[in-house]
Design a protein around this motif. Structure first.
Motif, PDB file in Angstrom:
ATOM      1  N   MET A   1       0.842  -1.199   0.000  1.00  0.00           N
ATOM      2  CA  MET A   1       0.000   0.000   0.000  1.00  0.00           C
ATOM      3  C   MET A   1       0.874   1.244   0.000  1.00  0.00           C
ATOM      4  SD  MET A   1      -2.888   1.237   2.782  1.00  0.00           S
ATOM      5  CE  MET A   1      -1.728   1.852   4.009  1.00  0.00           C
ATOM      6  N   GLN A   2       0.608   2.166  -0.915  1.00  0.00           N
ATOM      7  CA  GLN A   2       1.340   3.428  -0.975  1.00  0.00           C
ATOM      8  C   GLN A   2       0.475   4.560  -0.420  1.00  0.00           C
ATOM      9  OE1 GLN A   2       2.567   4.026  -5.032  1.00  0.00           O
ATOM     10  NE2 GLN A   2       4.383   2.766  -4.798  1.00  0.00           N
ATOM     11  N   VAL A   3       1.078   5.353   0.461  1.00  0.00           N
ATOM     12  CA  VAL A   3       0.416   6.532   1.016  1.00  0.00           C
ATOM     13  C   VAL A   3       1.274   7.743   0.651  1.00  0.00           C
ATOM     14  CG1 VAL A   3      -0.412   7.689   3.096  1.00  0.00           C
ATOM     15  CG2 VAL A   3      -0.553   5.193   2.921  1.00  0.00           C
ATOM     16  N   ARG A   4       0.731   8.608  -0.198  1.00  0.00           N
ATOM     17  CA  ARG A   4       1.500   9.749  -0.707  1.00  0.00           C
ATOM     18  C   ARG A   4       0.931  11.056  -0.146  1.00  0.00           C
ATOM     19  NH1 ARG A   4       0.988  12.793  -5.540  1.00  0.00           N
ATOM     20  NH2 ARG A   4      -0.641  11.339  -6.266  1.00  0.00           N
ATOM     21  N   ILE A   5       1.741  11.746   0.642  1.00  0.00           N
ATOM     22  CA  ILE A   5       1.332  13.039   1.188  1.00  0.00           C
ATOM     23  C   ILE A   5       1.306  14.067   0.062  1.00  0.00           C
ATOM     24  CG2 ILE A   5       1.843  14.859   2.849  1.00  0.00           C
ATOM     25  CD1 ILE A   5       1.082  12.263   4.172  1.00  0.00           C
ATOM     26  N   GLY A  86      -1.527  26.781  16.026  1.00  0.00           N
ATOM     27  CA  GLY A  86      -2.276  25.913  15.133  1.00  0.00           C
ATOM     28  C   GLY A  86      -1.949  24.438  15.242  1.00  0.00           C
ATOM     29  N   ALA A  87      -2.776  23.661  14.558  1.00  0.00           N
ATOM     30  CA  ALA A  87      -2.611  22.211  14.499  1.00  0.00           C
ATOM     31  C   ALA A  87      -2.019  21.824  13.149  1.00  0.00           C
ATOM     32  CB  ALA A  87      -3.963  21.525  14.696  1.00  0.00           C
ATOM     33  N   SER A  88      -1.297  20.714  13.128  1.00  0.00           N
ATOM     34  CA  SER A  88      -0.730  20.201  11.887  1.00  0.00           C
ATOM     35  C   SER A  88      -1.822  19.461  11.108  1.00  0.00           C
ATOM     36  CB  SER A  88       0.426  19.255  12.197  1.00  0.00           C
ATOM     37  OG  SER A  88       0.864  18.588  11.032  1.00  0.00           O
ATOM     38  N   TYR A  89      -1.920  19.762   9.815  1.00  0.00           N
ATOM     39  CA  TYR A  89      -2.931  19.122   8.970  1.00  0.00           C
ATOM     40  C   TYR A  89      -2.281  18.711   7.657  1.00  0.00           C
ATOM     41  CZ  TYR A  89      -7.042  18.511   5.971  1.00  0.00           C
ATOM     42  OH  TYR A  89      -7.973  18.005   5.105  1.00  0.00           O
ATOM     43  N   SER A  90      -2.477  17.449   7.269  1.00  0.00           N
ATOM     44  CA  SER A  90      -1.931  16.965   6.004  1.00  0.00           C
ATOM     45  C   SER A  90      -2.993  16.143   5.279  1.00  0.00           C
ATOM     46  CB  SER A  90      -0.671  16.116   6.235  1.00  0.00           C
ATOM     47  OG  SER A  90      -0.937  15.033   7.104  1.00  0.00           O
ATOM     48  N   GLU A  91      -2.842  16.076   3.953  1.00  0.00           N
ATOM     49  CA  GLU A  91      -3.731  15.271   3.124  1.00  0.00           C
ATOM     50  C   GLU A  91      -2.893  14.263   2.354  1.00  0.00           C
ATOM     51  OE1 GLU A  91      -5.887  18.062   0.753  1.00  0.00           O
ATOM     52  OE2 GLU A  91      -7.099  18.794   2.441  1.00  0.00           O
ATOM     53  N   ALA A  92      -3.442  13.063   2.212  1.00  0.00           N
ATOM     54  CA  ALA A  92      -2.687  11.985   1.568  1.00  0.00           C
ATOM     55  C   ALA A  92      -3.595  11.178   0.650  1.00  0.00           C
ATOM     56  CB  ALA A  92      -2.066  11.075   2.625  1.00  0.00           C
ATOM     57  N   LEU A  93      -3.011  10.627  -0.395  1.00  0.00           N
ATOM     58  CA  LEU A  93      -3.704   9.714  -1.299  1.00  0.00           C
ATOM     59  C   LEU A  93      -3.227   8.292  -1.009  1.00  0.00           C
ATOM     60  CD1 LEU A  93      -3.543  11.678  -4.677  1.00  0.00           C
ATOM     61  CD2 LEU A  93      -5.411  11.611  -3.002  1.00  0.00           C
ATOM     62  N   VAL A  94      -4.165   7.386  -0.863  1.00  0.00           N
ATOM     63  CA  VAL A  94      -3.855   5.992  -0.527  1.00  0.00           C
ATOM     64  C   VAL A  94      -4.186   5.112  -1.724  1.00  0.00           C
ATOM     65  CG1 VAL A  94      -4.284   4.098   1.076  1.00  0.00           C
ATOM     66  CG2 VAL A  94      -4.427   6.475   1.886  1.00  0.00           C
ATOM     67  N   VAL A 133      -3.387  16.047  12.335  1.00  0.00           N
ATOM     68  CA  VAL A 133      -4.440  15.356  11.596  1.00  0.00           C
ATOM     69  C   VAL A 133      -3.916  14.976  10.217  1.00  0.00           C
ATOM     70  CG1 VAL A 133      -6.736  15.571  10.559  1.00  0.00           C
ATOM     71  CG2 VAL A 133      -6.283  16.588  12.800  1.00  0.00           C
ATOM     72  N   GLN A 134      -4.248  13.780   9.761  1.00  0.00           N
ATOM     73  CA  GLN A 134      -3.930  13.359   8.395  1.00  0.00           C
ATOM     74  C   GLN A 134      -5.201  12.814   7.757  1.00  0.00           C
ATOM     75  OE1 GLN A 134      -0.216  11.238   7.691  1.00  0.00           O
ATOM     76  NE2 GLN A 134      -1.252   9.825   6.293  1.00  0.00           N
ATOM     77  N   ALA A 135      -5.679  13.509   6.720  1.00  0.00           N
ATOM     78  CA  ALA A 135      -6.875  13.084   5.984  1.00  0.00           C
ATOM     79  C   ALA A 135      -6.431  12.221   4.812  1.00  0.00           C
ATOM     80  CB  ALA A 135      -7.656  14.299   5.504  1.00  0.00           C
ATOM     81  N   ASN A 136      -6.735  10.937   4.873  1.00  0.00           N
ATOM     82  CA  ASN A 136      -6.303   9.968   3.869  1.00  0.00           C
ATOM     83  C   ASN A 136      -7.465   9.646   2.930  1.00  0.00           C
ATOM     84  OD1 ASN A 136      -3.583   8.986   5.236  1.00  0.00           O
ATOM     85  ND2 ASN A 136      -5.138   8.993   6.857  1.00  0.00           N
ATOM     86  N   VAL A 137      -7.272   9.872   1.629  1.00  0.00           N
ATOM     87  CA  VAL A 137      -8.301   9.571   0.640  1.00  0.00           C
ATOM     88  C   VAL A 137      -7.896   8.317  -0.120  1.00  0.00           C
ATOM     89  CG1 VAL A 137      -9.572  10.395  -1.366  1.00  0.00           C
ATOM     90  CG2 VAL A 137      -8.874  12.013   0.404  1.00  0.00           C
ATOM     91  N   PHE A 138      -8.701   7.255   0.014  1.00  0.00           N
ATOM     92  CA  PHE A 138      -8.444   5.998  -0.685  1.00  0.00           C
ATOM     93  C   PHE A 138      -8.866   6.142  -2.154  1.00  0.00           C
ATOM     94  CE2 PHE A 138      -8.140   4.753   3.631  1.00  0.00           C
ATOM     95  CZ  PHE A 138      -7.482   3.536   3.696  1.00  0.00           C
ATOM     96  N   ASN A 139      -8.379   5.242  -2.990  1.00  0.00           N
ATOM     97  CA  ASN A 139      -8.664   5.390  -4.421  1.00  0.00           C
ATOM     98  C   ASN A 139     -10.129   5.146  -4.763  1.00  0.00           C
ATOM     99  OD1 ASN A 139      -8.837   2.595  -4.278  1.00  0.00           O
ATOM    100  ND2 ASN A 139      -6.890   2.224  -5.342  1.00  0.00           N
ATOM    101  N   CYS A 140     -10.909   4.642  -3.814  1.00  0.00           N
ATOM    102  CA  CYS A 140     -12.347   4.481  -4.009  1.00  0.00           C
ATOM    103  C   CYS A 140     -13.118   5.725  -3.586  1.00  0.00           C
ATOM    104  CB  CYS A 140     -12.848   3.280  -3.200  1.00  0.00           C
ATOM    105  SG  CYS A 140     -12.528   3.428  -1.426  1.00  0.00           S
TER     106      CYS A 140
END
Length: 442
Positions: A1-5, A86-94, A133-140
Protein backbone atom coordinates in the motif's frame (compact mmCIF):
# COMPACT_ATOMS: atom_id res chain seq x y z
CA UNK A 1 0.00 0.00 0.00
CA UNK A 2 1.34 3.43 -0.98
CA UNK A 3 0.42 6.53 1.02
CA UNK A 4 1.50 9.75 -0.71
CA UNK A 5 1.33 13.04 1.19
CA UNK A 6 0.05 15.70 -1.22
CA UNK A 7 -0.15 18.70 1.11
CA UNK A 8 0.92 19.86 4.56
CA UNK A 9 -0.20 23.00 6.35
CA UNK A 10 -1.00 24.48 9.73
CA UNK A 11 -4.64 25.08 10.61
CA UNK A 12 -5.20 27.93 13.04
CA UNK A 13 -8.35 28.69 15.04
CA UNK A 14 -11.02 30.64 13.19
CA UNK A 15 -11.03 33.20 16.01
CA UNK A 16 -8.20 34.15 18.39
CA UNK A 17 -8.05 32.82 21.93
CA UNK A 18 -9.08 35.52 24.46
CA UNK A 19 -6.17 37.04 26.36
CA UNK A 20 -7.32 35.70 29.75
CA UNK A 21 -7.12 32.14 28.37
CA UNK A 22 -3.70 32.43 26.75
CA UNK A 23 -1.95 30.45 29.51
CA UNK A 24 -3.43 27.15 30.61
CA UNK A 25 -1.92 25.42 33.62
CA UNK A 26 -1.50 21.68 33.55
CA UNK A 27 -3.18 19.62 36.21
CA UNK A 28 -1.02 17.25 38.24
CA UNK A 29 -2.46 14.39 36.16
CA UNK A 30 -1.49 16.16 32.92
CA UNK A 31 2.06 16.37 34.20
CA UNK A 32 2.40 12.66 34.83
CA UNK A 33 0.63 11.58 31.64
CA UNK A 34 2.84 10.08 28.91
CA UNK A 35 4.41 12.76 26.75
CA UNK A 36 3.45 10.94 23.58
CA UNK A 37 0.85 11.03 20.84
CA UNK A 38 -2.08 8.67 21.14
CA UNK A 39 -3.87 7.81 17.92
CA UNK A 40 -7.37 7.41 16.50
CA UNK A 41 -8.29 6.61 12.89
CA UNK A 42 -11.89 7.06 11.68
CA UNK A 43 -12.88 5.23 8.48
CA UNK A 44 -15.68 6.61 6.26
CA UNK A 45 -16.44 4.68 3.04
CA UNK A 46 -17.75 7.62 1.00
CA UNK A 47 -17.16 7.91 -2.78
CA UNK A 48 -16.34 11.62 -2.95
CA UNK A 49 -13.56 12.05 -0.42
CA UNK A 50 -11.62 14.77 -2.29
CA UNK A 51 -14.72 16.98 -2.36
CA UNK A 52 -15.11 16.76 1.41
CA UNK A 53 -11.58 17.84 2.33
CA UNK A 54 -12.33 21.58 2.16
CA UNK A 55 -15.23 21.02 4.54
CA UNK A 56 -12.94 19.17 6.95
CA UNK A 57 -10.34 21.95 7.02
CA UNK A 58 -12.83 24.79 7.53
CA UNK A 59 -14.66 22.98 10.31
CA UNK A 60 -11.36 22.01 11.96
CA UNK A 61 -10.43 25.68 12.22
CA UNK A 62 -13.76 26.43 13.90
CA UNK A 63 -13.44 23.48 16.29
CA UNK A 64 -9.99 24.66 17.35
CA UNK A 65 -11.51 27.93 18.55
CA UNK A 66 -13.51 25.96 21.12
CA UNK A 67 -10.70 23.52 21.98
CA UNK A 68 -8.10 26.28 22.02
CA UNK A 69 -5.29 24.40 23.89
CA UNK A 70 -4.98 22.04 20.91
CA UNK A 71 -3.65 24.98 18.88
CA UNK A 72 -1.03 25.86 21.48
CA UNK A 73 2.40 24.61 22.46
CA UNK A 74 3.78 23.38 25.74
CA UNK A 75 5.60 26.23 27.43
CA UNK A 76 7.21 24.25 30.24
CA UNK A 77 6.32 21.47 32.65
CA UNK A 78 3.67 23.66 34.25
CA UNK A 79 1.56 25.08 31.43
CA UNK A 80 0.49 25.30 27.80
CA UNK A 81 0.93 28.54 25.85
CA UNK A 82 -2.41 28.85 24.05
CA UNK A 83 -0.82 30.99 21.34
CA UNK A 84 -2.97 29.89 18.38
CA UNK A 85 0.05 28.57 16.48
CA UNK A 86 -2.28 25.91 15.13
CA UNK A 87 -2.61 22.21 14.50
CA UNK A 88 -0.73 20.20 11.89
CA UNK A 89 -2.93 19.12 8.97
CA UNK A 90 -1.93 16.96 6.00
CA UNK A 91 -3.73 15.27 3.12
CA UNK A 92 -2.69 11.99 1.57
CA UNK A 93 -3.70 9.71 -1.30
CA UNK A 94 -3.85 5.99 -0.53
CA UNK A 95 -3.36 3.54 -3.38
CA UNK A 96 -5.81 1.02 -1.97
CA UNK A 97 -9.54 0.34 -1.79
CA UNK A 98 -10.89 1.05 1.69
CA UNK A 99 -13.28 -1.87 1.92
CA UNK A 100 -10.49 -4.23 0.88
CA UNK A 101 -8.29 -2.59 3.52
CA UNK A 102 -10.90 -3.48 6.16
CA UNK A 103 -11.54 -7.12 5.16
CA UNK A 104 -9.89 -7.82 7.53
CA UNK A 105 -8.26 -4.59 8.79
CA UNK A 106 -4.62 -4.32 7.77
CA UNK A 107 -3.38 -3.67 11.30
CA UNK A 108 0.28 -3.64 10.28
CA UNK A 109 -0.39 -0.73 7.87
CA UNK A 110 -2.40 1.53 10.19
CA UNK A 111 0.49 3.76 11.22
CA UNK A 112 0.87 4.90 7.59
CA UNK A 113 -2.47 6.67 8.03
CA UNK A 114 -1.28 8.64 11.07
CA UNK A 115 0.47 12.04 11.03
CA UNK A 116 2.83 11.19 13.91
CA UNK A 117 4.45 8.06 15.30
CA UNK A 118 2.17 7.02 18.17
CA UNK A 119 3.11 6.01 21.70
CA UNK A 120 6.71 7.20 21.57
CA UNK A 121 8.07 9.76 24.01
CA UNK A 122 8.22 13.21 22.43
CA UNK A 123 11.30 15.03 23.71
CA UNK A 124 11.10 18.29 21.74
CA UNK A 125 8.71 20.49 23.70
CA UNK A 126 9.22 23.60 21.56
CA UNK A 127 8.16 22.09 18.23
CA UNK A 128 5.65 19.46 19.35
CA UNK A 129 2.18 20.31 18.09
CA UNK A 130 -0.65 19.34 20.43
CA UNK A 131 -2.81 18.06 17.57
CA UNK A 132 -1.93 16.52 14.21
CA UNK A 133 -4.44 15.36 11.60
CA UNK A 134 -3.93 13.36 8.39
CA UNK A 135 -6.88 13.08 5.98
CA UNK A 136 -6.30 9.97 3.87
CA UNK A 137 -8.30 9.57 0.64
CA UNK A 138 -8.44 6.00 -0.68
CA UNK A 139 -8.66 5.39 -4.42
CA UNK A 140 -12.35 4.48 -4.01
CA UNK A 141 -13.06 7.93 -2.52
CA UNK A 142 -13.28 6.75 1.09
CA UNK A 143 -11.70 8.88 3.81
CA UNK A 144 -9.71 7.75 6.86
CA UNK A 145 -9.07 10.59 9.30
CA UNK A 146 -5.94 9.90 11.34
CA UNK A 147 -5.69 11.96 14.51
CA UNK A 148 -2.78 12.17 16.95
CA UNK A 149 -3.17 14.16 20.18
CA UNK A 150 -0.46 14.88 22.71
CA UNK A 151 -1.41 12.96 25.84
CA UNK A 152 -0.11 15.64 28.20
CA UNK A 153 -3.18 17.81 27.46
CA UNK A 154 -5.92 15.27 26.82
CA UNK A 155 -7.33 11.88 27.72
CA UNK A 156 -9.61 9.69 25.62
CA UNK A 157 -12.78 11.48 26.73
CA UNK A 158 -11.27 14.83 25.74
CA UNK A 159 -10.36 13.51 22.28
CA UNK A 160 -13.84 12.04 21.85
CA UNK A 161 -15.43 15.38 22.80
CA UNK A 162 -13.19 17.25 20.36
CA UNK A 163 -13.93 14.88 17.47
CA UNK A 164 -17.67 15.03 18.12
CA UNK A 165 -17.55 18.85 18.17
CA UNK A 166 -15.49 18.97 14.99
CA UNK A 167 -17.94 16.61 13.29
CA UNK A 168 -20.97 18.61 14.49
CA UNK A 169 -19.51 21.78 12.99
CA UNK A 170 -18.66 19.98 9.74
CA UNK A 171 -22.21 18.77 9.20
CA UNK A 172 -23.69 22.16 10.02
CA UNK A 173 -25.02 21.55 13.52
CA UNK A 174 -26.27 24.56 15.49
CA UNK A 175 -24.70 26.01 18.64
CA UNK A 176 -27.15 24.14 20.89
CA UNK A 177 -25.60 20.85 19.75
CA UNK A 178 -22.03 21.98 20.36
CA UNK A 179 -19.99 20.84 23.34
CA UNK A 180 -18.71 23.48 25.78
CA UNK A 181 -15.33 22.25 27.04
CA UNK A 182 -13.98 23.28 30.44
CA UNK A 183 -10.18 23.29 30.59
CA UNK A 184 -9.71 25.24 33.83
CA UNK A 185 -11.46 23.31 36.61
CA UNK A 186 -9.16 20.27 36.76
CA UNK A 187 -5.93 22.33 37.08
CA UNK A 188 -7.59 24.36 39.84
CA UNK A 189 -8.49 21.25 41.83
CA UNK A 190 -5.25 19.38 41.09
CA UNK A 191 -2.60 22.09 40.60
CA UNK A 192 0.73 21.32 38.92
CA UNK A 193 3.83 20.71 40.98
CA UNK A 194 7.57 20.54 40.43
CA UNK A 195 8.01 16.87 39.60
CA UNK A 196 11.75 17.17 40.11
CA UNK A 197 10.99 16.90 43.82
CA UNK A 198 9.82 13.34 43.22
CA UNK A 199 13.14 11.75 44.15
CA UNK A 200 12.28 8.60 42.23
CA UNK A 201 10.31 10.25 39.43
CA UNK A 202 12.33 8.74 36.58
CA UNK A 203 11.89 5.20 37.85
CA UNK A 204 8.26 5.92 38.71
CA UNK A 205 7.46 7.13 35.20
CA UNK A 206 9.45 4.42 33.45
CA UNK A 207 7.48 1.72 35.27
CA UNK A 208 4.50 2.27 33.01
CA UNK A 209 6.18 4.01 30.09
CA UNK A 210 8.71 1.41 29.07
CA UNK A 211 9.59 1.67 25.37
CA UNK A 212 10.60 -1.31 23.25
CA UNK A 213 10.18 -2.73 19.75
CA UNK A 214 6.75 -4.24 19.93
CA UNK A 215 3.73 -5.32 17.92
CA UNK A 216 0.00 -4.58 18.21
CA UNK A 217 -2.78 -7.09 17.62
CA UNK A 218 -6.58 -6.69 17.56
CA UNK A 219 -8.84 -9.25 19.22
CA UNK A 220 -12.64 -9.08 18.96
CA UNK A 221 -15.02 -10.40 21.59
CA UNK A 222 -18.61 -10.52 20.33
CA UNK A 223 -21.67 -10.17 22.56
CA UNK A 224 -21.98 -13.91 23.11
CA UNK A 225 -18.34 -14.21 24.13
CA UNK A 226 -18.70 -11.32 26.58
CA UNK A 227 -21.80 -12.92 28.14
CA UNK A 228 -20.01 -16.24 28.61
CA UNK A 229 -16.90 -14.53 29.91
CA UNK A 230 -18.89 -12.59 32.52
CA UNK A 231 -20.45 -15.84 33.71
CA UNK A 232 -17.02 -17.49 34.00
CA UNK A 233 -15.61 -14.52 35.95
CA UNK A 234 -18.27 -14.69 38.69
CA UNK A 235 -16.93 -15.40 42.13
CA UNK A 236 -17.62 -15.06 45.83
CA UNK A 237 -16.73 -11.35 45.89
CA UNK A 238 -17.77 -10.35 42.36
CA UNK A 239 -21.15 -11.94 41.64
CA UNK A 240 -21.94 -9.59 38.75
CA UNK A 241 -18.72 -8.71 36.89
CA UNK A 242 -18.89 -5.90 34.38
CA UNK A 243 -17.77 -6.31 30.77
CA UNK A 244 -14.55 -4.54 31.65
CA UNK A 245 -13.81 -6.59 34.75
CA UNK A 246 -14.42 -9.90 32.99
CA UNK A 247 -12.41 -9.03 29.89
CA UNK A 248 -9.58 -7.41 31.86
CA UNK A 249 -9.35 -10.57 33.98
CA UNK A 250 -9.04 -12.76 30.87
CA UNK A 251 -6.43 -10.60 29.13
CA UNK A 252 -4.48 -10.24 32.37
CA UNK A 253 -4.52 -14.02 32.95
CA UNK A 254 -3.16 -14.65 29.44
CA UNK A 255 -0.48 -11.97 29.86
CA UNK A 256 0.69 -13.54 33.13
CA UNK A 257 0.86 -16.92 31.43
CA UNK A 258 2.82 -15.52 28.46
CA UNK A 259 5.29 -13.80 30.79
CA UNK A 260 5.88 -17.06 32.68
CA UNK A 261 6.44 -18.94 29.42
CA UNK A 262 8.93 -16.41 28.05
CA UNK A 263 10.91 -16.02 31.27
CA UNK A 264 10.91 -19.72 32.12
CA UNK A 265 10.57 -18.68 35.76
CA UNK A 266 7.89 -19.38 38.34
CA UNK A 267 5.12 -16.81 38.32
CA UNK A 268 6.08 -13.41 39.67
CA UNK A 269 3.85 -10.56 40.88
CA UNK A 270 1.91 -8.80 38.15
CA UNK A 271 0.98 -5.12 38.33
CA UNK A 272 -2.07 -3.97 36.37
CA UNK A 273 -2.45 -0.20 36.06
CA UNK A 274 -5.71 0.99 34.57
CA UNK A 275 -6.91 4.49 33.84
CA UNK A 276 -10.05 5.43 35.78
CA UNK A 277 -12.18 8.42 34.78
CA UNK A 278 -12.62 10.62 37.87
CA UNK A 279 -15.24 13.00 36.46
CA UNK A 280 -18.27 11.00 37.54
CA UNK A 281 -16.55 9.48 40.58
CA UNK A 282 -15.79 12.85 42.12
CA UNK A 283 -18.78 14.85 40.92
CA UNK A 284 -18.95 18.61 41.33
CA UNK A 285 -17.09 20.79 40.61
CA UNK A 286 -15.91 18.35 37.94
CA UNK A 287 -18.35 17.48 35.18
CA UNK A 288 -18.52 15.63 31.89
CA UNK A 289 -17.29 18.86 30.28
CA UNK A 290 -14.02 18.85 32.25
CA UNK A 291 -11.18 18.41 29.79
CA UNK A 292 -7.54 17.39 30.06
CA UNK A 293 -6.29 14.27 31.79
CA UNK A 294 -9.12 13.89 34.27
CA UNK A 295 -8.08 10.36 35.09
CA UNK A 296 -6.09 8.55 37.73
CA UNK A 297 -4.27 5.27 37.47
CA UNK A 298 -5.73 2.57 39.73
CA UNK A 299 -3.41 -0.29 40.62
CA UNK A 300 -4.23 -3.96 40.90
CA UNK A 301 -1.49 -6.35 42.06
CA UNK A 302 -1.71 -10.11 41.78
CA UNK A 303 0.88 -12.14 43.65
CA UNK A 304 0.20 -15.72 42.64
CA UNK A 305 1.48 -17.84 45.49
CA UNK A 306 -0.89 -20.37 43.93
CA UNK A 307 -0.07 -20.73 40.24
CA UNK A 308 -3.66 -21.78 39.50
CA UNK A 309 -4.79 -18.31 38.41
CA UNK A 310 -8.57 -18.07 37.99
CA UNK A 311 -10.75 -15.47 36.30
CA UNK A 312 -12.79 -14.83 39.48
CA UNK A 313 -9.56 -14.15 41.39
CA UNK A 314 -8.41 -11.56 38.87
CA UNK A 315 -11.86 -9.99 38.43
CA UNK A 316 -11.96 -9.53 42.22
CA UNK A 317 -8.59 -7.77 42.27
CA UNK A 318 -9.68 -5.51 39.39
CA UNK A 319 -12.99 -4.62 41.13
CA UNK A 320 -11.29 -3.86 44.44
CA UNK A 321 -8.74 -1.53 42.83
CA UNK A 322 -11.48 0.44 41.08
CA UNK A 323 -13.59 0.68 44.24
CA UNK A 324 -10.71 2.42 45.98
CA UNK A 325 -11.14 5.36 43.58
CA UNK A 326 -14.21 6.81 45.33
CA UNK A 327 -15.40 10.29 46.22
CA UNK A 328 -13.48 10.46 49.50
CA UNK A 329 -10.27 9.38 47.79
CA UNK A 330 -10.73 11.96 45.05
CA UNK A 331 -11.30 14.75 47.54
CA UNK A 332 -8.07 13.77 49.30
CA UNK A 333 -6.22 14.37 46.03
CA UNK A 334 -7.11 18.06 45.84
CA UNK A 335 -4.48 20.70 46.51
CA UNK A 336 -1.30 19.44 48.16
CA UNK A 337 -2.92 16.12 49.00
CA UNK A 338 -2.68 14.89 45.44
CA UNK A 339 1.04 15.53 45.23
CA UNK A 340 1.69 13.85 48.58
CA UNK A 341 -0.23 10.75 47.50
CA UNK A 342 1.51 10.63 44.12
CA UNK A 343 4.88 10.99 45.85
CA UNK A 344 4.03 8.19 48.28
CA UNK A 345 2.89 5.98 45.44
CA UNK A 346 6.10 6.70 43.52
CA UNK A 347 8.18 5.63 46.52
CA UNK A 348 6.11 2.48 46.98
CA UNK A 349 6.24 1.57 43.31
CA UNK A 350 9.99 2.08 43.13
CA UNK A 351 10.54 -0.19 46.12
CA UNK A 352 8.24 -2.82 44.60
CA UNK A 353 10.05 -2.67 41.25
CA UNK A 354 13.44 -3.06 42.87
CA UNK A 355 12.57 -5.86 45.28
CA UNK A 356 9.86 -7.91 43.56
CA UNK A 357 10.42 -7.00 39.89
CA UNK A 358 6.75 -7.40 38.89
CA UNK A 359 5.51 -7.58 35.31
CA UNK A 360 3.48 -4.42 34.68
CA UNK A 361 0.74 -3.78 32.12
CA UNK A 362 -1.41 -0.72 31.45
CA UNK A 363 -5.12 -0.97 30.59
CA UNK A 364 -7.26 1.77 29.04
CA UNK A 365 -11.01 1.49 28.51
CA UNK A 366 -12.56 3.51 25.66
CA UNK A 367 -15.91 1.72 25.72
CA UNK A 368 -18.95 4.02 25.76
CA UNK A 369 -16.87 6.95 24.49
CA UNK A 370 -19.14 7.32 21.45
CA UNK A 371 -16.55 7.16 18.68
CA UNK A 372 -19.02 5.38 16.40
CA UNK A 373 -21.32 8.43 16.65
CA UNK A 374 -18.79 10.84 15.10
CA UNK A 375 -20.63 11.97 11.97
CA UNK A 376 -19.05 14.61 9.71
CA UNK A 377 -22.09 14.61 7.48
CA UNK A 378 -21.76 11.25 5.79
CA UNK A 379 -22.78 8.94 8.67
CA UNK A 380 -20.78 7.40 11.48
CA UNK A 381 -17.46 5.65 10.85
CA UNK A 382 -17.62 2.12 9.53
CA UNK A 383 -14.67 1.36 11.82
CA UNK A 384 -12.32 3.08 14.28
CA UNK A 385 -8.70 1.92 14.28
CA UNK A 386 -5.89 2.69 16.72
CA UNK A 387 -2.34 1.88 15.58
CA UNK A 388 -0.36 -1.15 14.51
CA UNK A 389 2.71 -2.64 12.95
CA UNK A 390 6.10 -3.40 14.48
CA UNK A 391 7.36 -0.16 16.01
CA UNK A 392 9.15 1.42 18.90
CA UNK A 393 6.32 2.02 21.33
CA UNK A 394 5.23 1.89 24.94
CA UNK A 395 5.02 -1.81 25.64
CA UNK A 396 2.52 -3.88 27.64
CA UNK A 397 -0.53 -1.81 26.73
CA UNK A 398 -4.14 -2.93 26.35
CA UNK A 399 -6.94 -0.72 25.04
CA UNK A 400 -10.62 -1.69 24.93
CA UNK A 401 -13.15 -0.03 22.64
CA UNK A 402 -16.66 -0.75 21.43
CA UNK A 403 -17.27 -2.50 18.13
CA UNK A 404 -18.90 -0.23 15.57
CA UNK A 405 -21.50 -2.91 14.83
CA UNK A 406 -23.01 -4.89 17.70
CA UNK A 407 -22.32 -4.93 21.42
CA UNK A 408 -18.93 -6.59 21.43
CA UNK A 409 -15.53 -5.21 22.44
CA UNK A 410 -12.26 -4.91 20.56
CA UNK A 411 -9.08 -5.41 22.60
CA UNK A 412 -5.92 -3.84 21.19
CA UNK A 413 -2.86 -5.44 22.79
CA UNK A 414 0.72 -4.18 22.40
CA UNK A 415 3.57 -6.45 23.49
CA UNK A 416 7.13 -7.28 22.56
CA UNK A 417 7.13 -9.67 19.60
CA UNK A 418 8.30 -12.78 21.44
CA UNK A 419 5.67 -12.33 24.14
CA UNK A 420 2.95 -11.62 21.58
CA UNK A 421 3.76 -14.89 19.80
CA UNK A 422 2.86 -16.75 23.00
CA UNK A 423 -0.04 -14.52 24.05
CA UNK A 424 -1.99 -14.65 20.78
CA UNK A 425 -1.95 -18.46 20.79
CA UNK A 426 -3.14 -18.86 24.37
CA UNK A 427 -6.05 -21.37 24.29
CA UNK A 428 -7.94 -19.42 26.96
CA UNK A 429 -7.81 -16.32 24.76
CA UNK A 430 -8.75 -18.18 21.59
CA UNK A 431 -11.73 -19.75 23.33
CA UNK A 432 -13.35 -16.30 23.42
CA UNK A 433 -11.62 -14.03 20.93
CA UNK A 434 -11.73 -13.68 17.16
CA UNK A 435 -8.26 -12.52 16.05
CA UNK A 436 -8.71 -9.53 13.73
CA UNK A 437 -11.95 -10.48 11.94
CA UNK A 438 -13.39 -8.50 9.02
CA UNK A 439 -15.25 -5.28 9.72
CA UNK A 440 -19.04 -5.53 9.53
CA UNK A 441 -20.96 -2.62 8.04
CA UNK A 442 -23.30 -0.92 10.56
Amino acid sequence: MQVRIISRETIKPSSPTPSHLKTLEFSLFDQIAPKAYFPTILFYPTNDGPVKLAQLKKSLSEALSRFYPLSGREKDQFCVDCNDEGASYSEALVDYNMLEFLQPPKIDLLNHLLPRQPWVTCHDRASAVCLAVQANVFNCGGIAIGVCVLHTISDGITVSAFLKSWATIARGGDDVQLFCPDFTTAPTLFPPRDLASLTCSNRFLSAWKKEAICVTRRFVFDANAITTLKANAKGEYVSNPTRYEALAALIWKCLISASMTISGLPSRPSLLEHAVDIRRRMGKPLSGNSMGNVIIVANAVYDPADTNITLPDLATVVRQSIEEVNGDFMRSLQGDGGFLLISGYADMLTETLETEKPESVGFTNWCNFGFKEIDFGWGGPVWVGISGGVNLSYVNRVLFKDMECGKGIEAWVTLEEKEMAVFENDPHLLAFALPNPCVSRP
